[in-house]
Motif scaffolding. Structure first.
Motif, PDB file in Angstrom:
ATOM      1  N   VAL A 133       0.846  -1.197   0.000  1.00 28.20           N
ATOM      2  CA  VAL A 133       0.000   0.000   0.000  1.00 28.20           C
ATOM      3  C   VAL A 133       0.881   1.247   0.000  1.00 28.20           C
ATOM      4  CG1 VAL A 133      -1.660   1.345   1.368  1.00 28.20           C
ATOM      5  CG2 VAL A 133      -1.967  -1.125   1.109  1.00 28.20           C
ATOM      6  N   GLN A 134       1.924   1.235   0.825  1.00 24.83           N
ATOM      7  CA  GLN A 134       2.830   2.394   0.905  1.00 24.83           C
ATOM      8  C   GLN A 134       3.514   2.650  -0.439  1.00 24.83           C
ATOM      9  OE1 GLN A 134       3.493   4.562   3.770  1.00 24.83           O
ATOM     10  NE2 GLN A 134       4.110   5.677   1.937  1.00 24.83           N
ATOM     11  N   GLN A 135       4.002   1.592  -1.095  1.00 22.59           N
ATOM     12  CA  GLN A 135       4.667   1.748  -2.392  1.00 22.59           C
ATOM     13  C   GLN A 135       3.692   2.259  -3.448  1.00 22.59           C
ATOM     14  OE1 GLN A 135       6.004  -2.320  -2.573  1.00 22.59           O
ATOM     15  NE2 GLN A 135       8.152  -1.716  -2.314  1.00 22.59           N
ATOM     16  N   LEU A 136       2.463   1.749  -3.424  1.00 20.50           N
ATOM     17  CA  LEU A 136       1.453   2.189  -4.385  1.00 20.50           C
ATOM     18  C   LEU A 136       1.098   3.656  -4.150  1.00 20.50           C
ATOM     19  CD1 LEU A 136      -0.340   1.463  -6.753  1.00 20.50           C
ATOM     20  CD2 LEU A 136      -2.009   0.524  -5.128  1.00 20.50           C
ATOM     21  N   ALA A 137       0.979   4.056  -2.888  1.00 20.34           N
ATOM     22  CA  ALA A 137       0.694   5.467  -2.566  1.00 20.34           C
ATOM     23  C   ALA A 137       1.819   6.371  -3.058  1.00 20.34           C
ATOM     24  CB  ALA A 137       0.491   5.633  -1.062  1.00 20.34           C
ATOM     25  N   ASP A 138       3.068   5.943  -2.874  1.00 18.28           N
ATOM     26  CA  ASP A 138       4.202   6.723  -3.360  1.00 18.28           C
ATOM     27  C   ASP A 138       4.159   6.850  -4.886  1.00 18.28           C
ATOM     28  OD1 ASP A 138       5.124   7.009  -0.756  1.00 18.28           O
ATOM     29  OD2 ASP A 138       6.592   5.382  -0.921  1.00 18.28           O
ATOM     30  N   PHE A 139       3.829   5.743  -5.555  1.00 18.71           N
ATOM     31  CA  PHE A 139       3.716   5.742  -7.015  1.00 18.71           C
ATOM     32  C   PHE A 139       2.657   6.756  -7.467  1.00 18.71           C
ATOM     33  CE2 PHE A 139       1.251   4.114 -10.662  1.00 18.71           C
ATOM     34  CZ  PHE A 139       2.220   4.162 -11.651  1.00 18.71           C
ATOM     35  N   ILE A 140       1.498   6.722  -6.830  1.00 20.27           N
ATOM     36  CA  ILE A 140       0.395   7.628  -7.190  1.00 20.27           C
ATOM     37  C   ILE A 140       0.806   9.082  -6.962  1.00 20.27           C
ATOM     38  CG2 ILE A 140      -1.958   8.340  -6.595  1.00 20.27           C
ATOM     39  CD1 ILE A 140      -2.416   5.322  -5.789  1.00 20.27           C
ATOM     40  N   GLN A 141       1.401   9.370  -5.817  1.00 23.98           N
ATOM     41  CA  GLN A 141       1.769  10.744  -5.476  1.00 23.98           C
ATOM     42  C   GLN A 141       2.817  11.327  -6.416  1.00 23.98           C
ATOM     43  OE1 GLN A 141       2.781   9.939  -1.367  1.00 23.98           O
ATOM     44  NE2 GLN A 141       0.994  11.077  -0.676  1.00 23.98           N
TER      45      GLN A 141
END
Length: 115
Positions: A38-46
């Protein structure tokens, strides 16, 4: 009688949780299916250049709302400063992930299978 019913209910719940854990472990042992936390995906989105961001101040607290559509994927992310409040991901209208900070289903570092 009530005590026996509670015991059966607890045993069924424990068994169900064990089954869910076994399924997750089996899925994540498959090496050819990529996964991301989830953290990696959030970083990708941001940090994606196509991400749309709306920032709002509500009751003195800063919030950011991110939306990204790329390669058939649609992502929605809400943050409060650096805290991830909500993250949703869909691929061709099928839910991939639905993270809520107040829920204990996904943790920030739980691997999520990506299509």
């Amino acid at each position: 009688m009530k005590r026996h019913s509670k015991k059966i209910k607890h045993k069924a719940k424990t068994t169900l949780n064990k089954i869910k854990t076994n399924i997750k472990e089996t899925l994540f042992d498959t090496p050819d299916t990529p996964s991301i936390s989830v953290q990696q995906l959030a970083d990708f989105i941001q940090h994606h250049p196509d991400t749309k961001v709306i920032k709002k101040q509500m009751l003195g607290i800063s919030y950011a709302f991110y939306s990204l559509e790329t390669e058939g994927n649609h992502y929605y992310l809400e943050t409060n400063k650096s805290k991830i409040l909500q993250l949703d991901g869909h691929y061709q209208n099928k839910k991939m992930v639905s993270y809520r900070s107040y829920s204990d289903y996904y943790q920030l570092n739980t691997p999520i299978k990506m299509p």
